[in-house]
Scaffold this motif. Structure first.
Motif, PDB file in Angstrom:
ATOM      1  N   THR A   1       0.832  -1.213   0.000  1.00  0.00           N
ATOM      2  CA  THR A   1       0.000   0.000   0.000  1.00  0.00           C
ATOM      3  C   THR A   1       0.862   1.257   0.000  1.00  0.00           C
ATOM      4  O   THR A   1       0.538   2.238  -0.667  1.00  0.00           O
ATOM      5  N   LEU A   2       1.953   1.220   0.736  1.00  0.00           N
ATOM      6  CA  LEU A   2       2.831   2.387   0.861  1.00  0.00           C
ATOM      7  C   LEU A   2       3.640   2.638  -0.409  1.00  0.00           C
ATOM      8  O   LEU A   2       3.741   3.773  -0.878  1.00  0.00           O
ATOM      9  N   LEU A   3       4.199   1.573  -0.981  1.00  0.00           N
ATOM     10  CA  LEU A   3       5.131   1.748  -2.092  1.00  0.00           C
ATOM     11  C   LEU A   3       4.516   1.580  -3.473  1.00  0.00           C
ATOM     12  O   LEU A   3       5.022   2.149  -4.437  1.00  0.00           O
ATOM     13  N   GLY A   4       3.466   0.795  -3.574  1.00  0.00           N
ATOM     14  CA  GLY A   4       2.860   0.528  -4.881  1.00  0.00           C
ATOM     15  C   GLY A   4       2.572   1.774  -5.698  1.00  0.00           C
ATOM     16  O   GLY A   4       2.980   1.875  -6.857  1.00  0.00           O
ATOM     17  N   PRO A   5       1.879   2.764  -5.124  1.00  0.00           N
ATOM     18  CA  PRO A   5       1.581   3.976  -5.900  1.00  0.00           C
ATOM     19  C   PRO A   5       2.811   4.798  -6.282  1.00  0.00           C
ATOM     20  O   PRO A   5       2.749   5.619  -7.182  1.00  0.00           O
ATOM     21  N   ARG A   6       3.928   4.587  -5.642  1.00  0.00           N
ATOM     22  CA  ARG A   6       5.140   5.380  -5.891  1.00  0.00           C
ATOM     23  C   ARG A   6       6.124   4.682  -6.829  1.00  0.00           C
ATOM     24  O   ARG A   6       7.185   5.219  -7.112  1.00  0.00           O
ATOM     25  N   LEU A   7       5.785   3.486  -7.278  1.00  0.00           N
ATOM     26  CA  LEU A   7       6.724   2.711  -8.098  1.00  0.00           C
ATOM     27  C   LEU A   7       7.122   3.442  -9.372  1.00  0.00           C
ATOM     28  O   LEU A   7       8.281   3.420  -9.769  1.00  0.00           O
ATOM     29  N   ASP A   8       6.190   4.115 -10.010  1.00  0.00           N
ATOM     30  CA  ASP A   8       6.502   4.826 -11.257  1.00  0.00           C
ATOM     31  C   ASP A   8       7.425   6.020 -11.033  1.00  0.00           C
ATOM     32  O   ASP A   8       8.180   6.393 -11.922  1.00  0.00           O
ATOM     33  N   GLN A   9       7.374   6.623  -9.842  1.00  0.00           N
ATOM     34  CA  GLN A   9       8.187   7.802  -9.552  1.00  0.00           C
ATOM     35  C   GLN A   9       9.662   7.444  -9.352  1.00  0.00           C
ATOM     36  O   GLN A   9      10.540   8.118  -9.878  1.00  0.00           O
ATOM     37  N   GLN A  10       9.936   6.427  -8.567  1.00  0.00           N
ATOM     38  CA  GLN A  10      11.306   6.029  -8.233  1.00  0.00           C
ATOM     39  C   GLN A  10      11.449   4.515  -8.315  1.00  0.00           C
ATOM     40  O   GLN A  10      11.681   3.853  -7.313  1.00  0.00           O
ATOM     41  N   PRO A  11      11.340   3.925  -9.493  1.00  0.00           N
ATOM     42  CA  PRO A  11      11.338   2.463  -9.569  1.00  0.00           C
ATOM     43  C   PRO A  11      12.623   1.816  -9.058  1.00  0.00           C
ATOM     44  O   PRO A  11      12.594   0.750  -8.457  1.00  0.00           O
ATOM     45  N   GLY A  12      13.762   2.456  -9.260  1.00  0.00           N
ATOM     46  CA  GLY A  12      15.029   1.877  -8.827  1.00  0.00           C
ATOM     47  C   GLY A  12      15.134   1.704  -7.322  1.00  0.00           C
ATOM     48  O   GLY A  12      15.730   0.752  -6.833  1.00  0.00           O
ATOM     49  N   GLU A  13      14.548   2.610  -6.562  1.00  0.00           N
ATOM     50  CA  GLU A  13      14.644   2.547  -5.107  1.00  0.00           C
ATOM     51  C   GLU A  13      13.474   1.805  -4.475  1.00  0.00           C
ATOM     52  O   GLU A  13      13.612   1.271  -3.377  1.00  0.00           O
ATOM     53  N   ILE A  14      12.363   1.780  -5.148  1.00  0.00           N
ATOM     54  CA  ILE A  14      11.153   1.210  -4.564  1.00  0.00           C
ATOM     55  C   ILE A  14      10.946  -0.250  -4.962  1.00  0.00           C
ATOM     56  O   ILE A  14      10.345  -1.025  -4.219  1.00  0.00           O
ATOM     57  N   ALA A  15      11.453  -0.659  -6.099  1.00  0.00           N
ATOM     58  CA  ALA A  15      11.142  -1.988  -6.634  1.00  0.00           C
ATOM     59  C   ALA A  15      11.555  -3.120  -5.702  1.00  0.00           C
ATOM     60  O   ALA A  15      10.793  -4.064  -5.500  1.00  0.00           O
ATOM     61  N   LEU A  16      12.742  -3.059  -5.147  1.00  0.00           N
ATOM     62  CA  LEU A  16      13.221  -4.165  -4.335  1.00  0.00           C
ATOM     63  C   LEU A  16      12.383  -4.382  -3.064  1.00  0.00           C
ATOM     64  O   LEU A  16      11.927  -5.504  -2.826  1.00  0.00           O
ATOM     65  N   PRO A  17      12.155  -3.351  -2.248  1.00  0.00           N
ATOM     66  CA  PRO A  17      11.310  -3.600  -1.073  1.00  0.00           C
ATOM     67  C   PRO A  17       9.868  -3.970  -1.449  1.00  0.00           C
ATOM     68  O   PRO A  17       9.235  -4.788  -0.766  1.00  0.00           O
ATOM     69  N   LEU A  18       9.361  -3.410  -2.542  1.00  0.00           N
ATOM     70  CA  LEU A  18       8.017  -3.758  -2.976  1.00  0.00           C
ATOM     71  C   LEU A  18       7.957  -5.221  -3.423  1.00  0.00           C
ATOM     72  O   LEU A  18       7.029  -5.959  -3.059  1.00  0.00           O
ATOM     73  N   ALA A  19       8.965  -5.654  -4.167  1.00  0.00           N
ATOM     74  CA  ALA A  19       9.020  -7.053  -4.604  1.00  0.00           C
ATOM     75  C   ALA A  19       9.133  -7.984  -3.397  1.00  0.00           C
ATOM     76  O   ALA A  19       8.516  -9.058  -3.358  1.00  0.00           O
ATOM     77  N   GLU A  20       9.888  -7.563  -2.404  1.00  0.00           N
ATOM     78  CA  GLU A  20      10.008  -8.361  -1.183  1.00  0.00           C
ATOM     79  C   GLU A  20       8.656  -8.512  -0.482  1.00  0.00           C
ATOM     80  O   GLU A  20       8.324  -9.579   0.037  1.00  0.00           O
ATOM     81  N   SER A  21       7.868  -7.446  -0.501  1.00  0.00           N
ATOM     82  CA  SER A  21       6.538  -7.539   0.119  1.00  0.00           C
ATOM     83  C   SER A  21       5.635  -8.473  -0.686  1.00  0.00           C
ATOM     84  O   SER A  21       4.837  -9.212  -0.110  1.00  0.00           O
ATOM     85  N   TYR A  22       5.763  -8.432  -2.009  1.00  0.00           N
ATOM     86  CA  TYR A  22       4.978  -9.350  -2.843  1.00  0.00           C
ATOM     87  C   TYR A  22       5.353 -10.808  -2.535  1.00  0.00           C
ATOM     88  O   TYR A  22       4.481 -11.668  -2.419  1.00  0.00           O
ATOM     89  N   ILE A  23       6.641 -11.066  -2.391  1.00  0.00           N
ATOM     90  CA  ILE A  23       7.088 -12.430  -2.088  1.00  0.00           C
ATOM     91  C   ILE A  23       6.545 -12.868  -0.724  1.00  0.00           C
ATOM     92  O   ILE A  23       6.098 -14.004  -0.562  1.00  0.00           O
ATOM     93  N   GLY A  24       6.553 -11.954   0.233  1.00  0.00           N
ATOM     94  CA  GLY A  24       6.016 -12.268   1.551  1.00  0.00           C
ATOM     95  C   GLY A  24       4.535 -12.605   1.527  1.00  0.00           C
ATOM     96  O   GLY A  24       4.033 -13.316   2.390  1.00  0.00           O
ATOM     97  N   GLN A  25       3.831 -12.102   0.507  1.00  0.00           N
ATOM     98  CA  GLN A  25       2.404 -12.381   0.365  1.00  0.00           C
ATOM     99  C   GLN A  25       2.136 -13.549  -0.583  1.00  0.00           C
ATOM    100  O   GLN A  25       0.989 -13.878  -0.849  1.00  0.00           O
ATOM    101  N   GLY A  26       3.204 -14.122  -1.117  1.00  0.00           N
ATOM    102  CA  GLY A  26       3.043 -15.225  -2.059  1.00  0.00           C
ATOM    103  C   GLY A  26       2.716 -14.772  -3.470  1.00  0.00           C
ATOM    104  O   GLY A  26       2.296 -15.568  -4.307  1.00  0.00           O
ATOM    105  N   LYS A  27       2.928 -13.515  -3.792  1.00  0.00           N
ATOM    106  CA  LYS A  27       2.652 -12.960  -5.128  1.00  0.00           C
ATOM    107  C   LYS A  27       3.958 -12.925  -5.924  1.00  0.00           C
ATOM    108  O   LYS A  27       4.508 -11.868  -6.220  1.00  0.00           O
ATOM    109  N   HIS A  28       4.421 -14.077  -6.304  1.00  0.00           N
ATOM    110  CA  HIS A  28       5.727 -14.186  -6.950  1.00  0.00           C
ATOM    111  C   HIS A  28       5.750 -13.563  -8.349  1.00  0.00           C
ATOM    112  O   HIS A  28       6.757 -12.957  -8.738  1.00  0.00           O
ATOM    113  N   LEU A  29       4.670 -13.677  -9.078  1.00  0.00           N
ATOM    114  CA  LEU A  29       4.606 -13.078 -10.408  1.00  0.00           C
ATOM    115  C   LEU A  29       4.663 -11.553 -10.315  1.00  0.00           C
ATOM    116  O   LEU A  29       5.379 -10.901 -11.088  1.00  0.00           O
ATOM    117  N   SER A  30       3.938 -10.986  -9.356  1.00  0.00           N
ATOM    118  CA  SER A  30       3.985  -9.525  -9.157  1.00  0.00           C
ATOM    119  C   SER A  30       5.385  -9.079  -8.772  1.00  0.00           C
ATOM    120  O   SER A  30       5.849  -8.018  -9.216  1.00  0.00           O
TER     121      SER A  30
END
Length: 151
Positions: A105-134
């Motif tokens: 919720t925190l990082l998803g809307p900001r991914l387009d603004q700073q993808p290089g800094e936001i992608a890794l923690p956001l991807a980690e949250s997806y993995i924690g939720q079992g959303k491996h494709l996301s």
């Protein structure tokens, strides 16, 4: 020659010690009041209020008090809503405690603004939720592939 006579006007009075103690107390009390007044008028710290919250947050996090640490970072974000560093710090705490949906919720809307800094923690949250494709799509969006994967 050691018989020095003291003149009556130079004799110590028995109240002399009390007067000195009273004056010391008055001096200390006045100094404390002056210090409190200066601190109340902003004469104490010149650092931004958001940074004060961040410093407190770090202290709480070091002590394992993650809820208090998160509250302090949220206060910092209220002071400076566009500060990406504060937002990433909050997402890091969320990841530590396993609050993966909050990171999304925190990082998803900001991914387009700073993808290089936001992608890794956001991807980690997806993995924690079992959303491996996301997670994979998020990392691809930020172009965080290793050189071996590109070649």
């Amino acid at each position: 020659m050691n018989n020095v006579t003291t003149l009556p006007m130079f004799k110590r009075h028995r109240h002399h010690g009390r007067v000195i103690t009273f004056c010391k107390g008055l001096y200390i009390g006045t100094s404390l009041v002056a210090a409190l007044v200066l601190a109340g008028c902003g004469g104490g710290s010149t650092e931004p209020e958001g940074l004060t919250h961040i410093n407190r947050s770090e202290t709480y996090a070091e002590q394992g008090q993650y809820r208090s640490a998160m509250l302090e970072i949220k206060n910092a974000i209220q002071q400076e809503p566009e500060n990406l560093d504060y937002i990433l710090r909050l997402s890091d705490l969320y990841l530590r405690v396993g609050a993966y949906p909050e990171v999304e919720t925190l990082l998803g809307p900001r991914l387009d603004q700073q993808p290089g800094e936001i992608a890794l923690p956001l991807a980690e949250s997806y993995i924690g939720q079992g959303k491996h494709l996301s997670a994979r799509e998020t990392l691809a969006l930020a172009d965080l592939e290793t050189p071996e994967e590109k070649g």
